[in-house]
Design an enzyme around this catalytic site. Structure first.
Site, PDB file in Angstrom:
ATOM      1  N   THR A  15       0.837  -1.203   0.000  1.00 46.28           N
ATOM      2  CA  THR A  15       0.000   0.000   0.000  1.00 46.28           C
ATOM      3  C   THR A  15       0.868   1.248   0.000  1.00 46.28           C
ATOM      4  OG1 THR A  15      -0.148   0.130   2.427  1.00 46.28           O
ATOM      5  CG2 THR A  15      -1.778  -1.230   1.286  1.00 46.28           C
ATOM      6  N   GLY A  16       0.351   2.304  -0.627  1.00 46.38           N
ATOM      7  CA  GLY A  16       1.051   3.587  -0.633  1.00 46.38           C
ATOM      8  C   GLY A  16       2.419   3.516  -1.265  1.00 46.38           C
ATOM      9  N   GLY A  20       9.522   6.245  -2.727  1.00 48.97           N
ATOM     10  CA  GLY A  20      10.167   5.917  -1.472  1.00 48.97           C
ATOM     11  C   GLY A  20      10.208   4.431  -1.161  1.00 48.97           C
ATOM     12  N   ILE A  21       9.975   4.095   0.099  1.00 49.20           N
ATOM     13  CA  ILE A  21      10.069   2.714   0.566  1.00 49.20           C
ATOM     14  C   ILE A  21       9.057   1.821  -0.149  1.00 49.20           C
ATOM     15  CG2 ILE A  21       9.700   1.215   2.571  1.00 49.20           C
ATOM     16  CD1 ILE A  21      10.846   3.540   4.289  1.00 49.20           C
ATOM     17  N   GLY A  22       7.839   2.321  -0.339  1.00 47.08           N
ATOM     18  CA  GLY A  22       6.812   1.521  -1.005  1.00 47.08           C
ATOM     19  C   GLY A  22       7.202   1.131  -2.410  1.00 47.08           C
ATOM     20  N   TYR A 154       1.607  11.152  14.116  1.00 52.86           N
ATOM     21  CA  TYR A 154       2.277  10.161  13.280  1.00 52.86           C
ATOM     22  C   TYR A 154       2.880   9.060  14.151  1.00 52.86           C
ATOM     23  CZ  TYR A 154       5.939   8.296  10.151  1.00 52.86           C
ATOM     24  OH  TYR A 154       6.762   7.471   9.408  1.00 52.86           O
TER      25      TYR A 154
END
Length: 259
Positions: A15-16, A20-22, A154
């Protein structure tokens, strides 16, 4: 003995994953043989990453919205079948003052960061349990261990993800479903670029100076990369990690000082 990271025949959801990391996780999972479905909010980002490989499938979804999440999961199931792997990566990290945050701010971030993980996990668990094999990875943050007042909501949502992962690991480990959390530290992503830009405007220092100063506190002396986090994700999703369950693993260059 060779470590087996082969994911051929496995299906994964990330997801998302617009960047970046996704995005790094999507690519590396596909590189190791998995068929990967991912979502992002922007059609352009979806199209760009979906073009990486024939085994990568992209979808537009707003993971803060329950209906949009349900539609995404239904489309994935129809297109590639039940998921063997779930990487709950989507999340936002707005910097804001606690005293000026309204209930709606808290609720929206909780829906995006935490409830999207709950909904996706709840959706994939039955099939994983039935086949006695599954991997669920929560992408949290070291900020969940060392919360910052500037990112208070967050950190709270990401700490909730770790707690949920540990509880699920205890309950479903006997079914062959392993649930772990990864806690990235100072990883060079758009979030840090944005933060450096904001600080640069306020302080008059260049973004390069700010980024270099940030990394001084990391024992290895630099920012990590999304690809280095993706390495850990792929490992946890493989048979090589068959006895790793319920863990919260920091990927932070040695910054975390807790025992």
């Amino acid at each position: 003995m060779v470590i087996d990271l082969n994911l051929a025949g496995r299906t994964a959801i990330v997801t998302g994953a617009s960047l970046g990391i996704g995005a790094a996780a999507v690519k590396l999972l596909a590189d190791h043989g998995a068929t990967v479905a991912f979502c992002a909010r922007g059609p352009e980002a979806v199209d760009e990453l979906a073009g990486y490989s024939e085994s990568v499938h992209g979808y537009v979804a707003d993971m803060a919205d329950a209906d949009s999440t349900t539609e995404f999961l239904a489309a994935v199931a129809a297109d590639i079948g039940d998921a063997d792997i779930l990487v709950n990566n989507v999340g936002a990290s707005p910097s804001r003052n606690f005293l000026y945050m309204e209930d709606a701010d808290w609720e929206h971030l909780f829906q995006l960061n935490m409830m999207s993980a709950v909904r996706c996990t709840r959706s994939v668990l039955p099939a994983m349990r039935a086949q006695k094999w599954g991997r669920i990875v929560m992408i949290s943050t070291v900020g969940a261990l060392y919360p910052s007042a500037a990112l208070i909501d967050y950190a709270a949502t990401k700490a909730a993800m770790i707690s949920t992962a540990k509880a699920l690991a205890t309950k479903y480990g006997r079914d062959g479903v392993l649930v772990n959390s990864i806690l990235p530290g100072l990883i060079h992503t758009a979030m840090w670029d944005r933060a450096a830009a904001e600080l640069s405007e306020a302080s008059g220092k260049s973004q390069e100076e700010i980024m270099a100063n940030n990394s001084k506190g990391v024992p290895v002396g630099r920012y990590g990369t999304p690809e280095e986090v993706a390495n850990a994700i792929v490992f946890l999703c493989s048979d090589a990690a068959a006895y790793i369950n319920g863990q919260a693993i920091s990927i932070d260059g040695g910054s975390s000082s807790h025992i």
